[in-house]
Design a protein around this motif. Structure first.
Motif, PDB file in Angstrom:
ATOM      1  N   ASP A 127       2.155   2.961   3.219  1.00  0.00           N
ATOM      2  CA  ASP A 127       1.200   4.076   3.128  1.00  0.00           C
ATOM      3  C   ASP A 127       1.948   5.374   2.799  1.00  0.00           C
ATOM      4  N   HIS A 179      -5.857  -2.284   5.615  1.00  0.00           N
ATOM      5  CA  HIS A 179      -4.663  -1.497   5.362  1.00  0.00           C
ATOM      6  C   HIS A 179      -4.283  -0.696   6.593  1.00  0.00           C
ATOM      7  N   GLU A 239      -8.389   2.310  -1.727  1.00  0.00           N
ATOM      8  CA  GLU A 239      -8.874   1.972  -0.425  1.00  0.00           C
ATOM      9  C   GLU A 239     -10.273   2.535  -0.231  1.00  0.00           C
ATOM     10  N   HIS A 292       0.834  -1.213   0.000  1.00  0.00           N
ATOM     11  CA  HIS A 292       0.000   0.000   0.000  1.00  0.00           C
ATOM     12  C   HIS A 292       0.868   1.263   0.000  1.00  0.00           C
ATOM     13  N   HIS A 326       1.237   5.489  -1.913  1.00  0.00           N
ATOM     14  CA  HIS A 326       0.646   6.555  -2.737  1.00  0.00           C
ATOM     15  C   HIS A 326       1.773   7.325  -3.422  1.00  0.00           C
TER      16      HIS A 326
HETATM   17 ZN   LIG Z   1      -3.569   4.885   1.812  1.00  0.00          ZN
END
Ligand SMILES: [Zn+2]
Ligand SMILES: [Zn+2]
Length: 262
Positions: A210, A160, A98, A10, A12
């Motif tokens: 994350d 997550h 998500e 996970h 970004h």
């Molecule tokens: Zn996220």
């Protein structure tokens, strides 16, 4: 060459925080042994649903997801949902997420968050792809909706950035979920999350960054990036009394099993 081999379940990396050095961040991840990354496609929210797909098209190391974050639920239109349905057919799109509920920020009204969450679970179940759950201060509602609208599909999902304790972990595991541990597990005061990480069955754990959020100790407070995930994996190994190499192998196998049916 290091023997490290990890999958960041996970991140970004489409975020503007990486605009100035994205390629170097990706190279550092590969150099650190993070061989695959899941680019989460929620981006800036609708109408743009393809933030992760663009990354995955440019870089072989990425899988992608598509989905509307609970923060953006109020922006979602029926057209956006139809588009998600189309995008779910792309092979590199391995999951929908998500999605979920965020009662901490309440950026979208709770009823809207719930209905968009439910709609997206329906889409993912029909497309036979797993879901990636974001839940914040909303455990009871999140788990109740999953049980009603997702569990009947028989498909797995990912919690997550798991932030609950052993009780929430047990409930999520019963619903067929994998627990993805991020930087929080390295925070000294995160005793509940650490207890959950200690007890979780080894065939249900994943690791994630994350990024750019939630950098692990010793980089806490800085911009996070996939290369830093080795700190999280080492902490998991320490908590569980397993070797770093075992954590790498187990989490990688778990990830591949999770996406093997799609
Ligand atoms: Zn996220
Ligand atoms: Zn999240």
């Amino acid at each position: 060459m290091s023997a490290t081999s990890l999958i960041d379940s996970h991140c970004h990396l489409d975020s503007p925080e990486f605009d100035s050095d994205r390629d170097e961040v990706i190279q550092r991840a590969l150099d650190a042994g993070v061989e695959r990354m899941v680019a989460i496609g929620t981006g800036t929210g609708p109408p743009d649903l393809e933030a992760a797909i663009r990354l995955a098209e440019r870089h072989e190391a990425f899988y992608a997801t598509v989905g509307i974050h609970p923060h953006d639920a109020a922006k979602a239109t029926p057209d956006n949902l139809r588009r998600l349905d189309e995008l779910l057919e792309i092979p590199k799109v391995i999951a929908l997420g998500e999605i979920g509920l965020d009662y901490h920020y309440d950026f979208s009204p709770r009823d809207t968050q719930k209905s968009i969450f439910i709609e997206q679970m329906r889409l993912a179940a029909a497309a036979r792809k797993p879901i990636v759950i974001h839940t914040r201060e909303a455990w009871d509602d999140t788990l109740a909706l999953i049980e009603k609208y997702w569990t009947p599909s028989g498909l797995p999902g990912i919690m997550h950035c798991f932030s609950g304790g052993p009780t929430e972990a047990r409930r999520a595991l019963e619903l067929g979920f994998y627990l993805s541990f991020g930087g929080i597990v390295t925070f000294p005061k995160a005793l509940d999350v650490q207890a959950a990480a200690r007890e979780a069955p080894r065939d249900r754990i994943l690791v994630e960054t994350d990024a750019p959020y939630l950098a692990p100790v010793p980089k806490r407070g800085k911009r996070n990036e996939p290369a830093l995930m080795v700190h999280t994996a080492r902490k998991l190994a320490e908590l569980r009394g397993e070797s770093f190499e075992e954590i790498c192998g187990v989490t990688k196998n778990n990830f591949h099993r999770l996406i093997s049916d799609i």
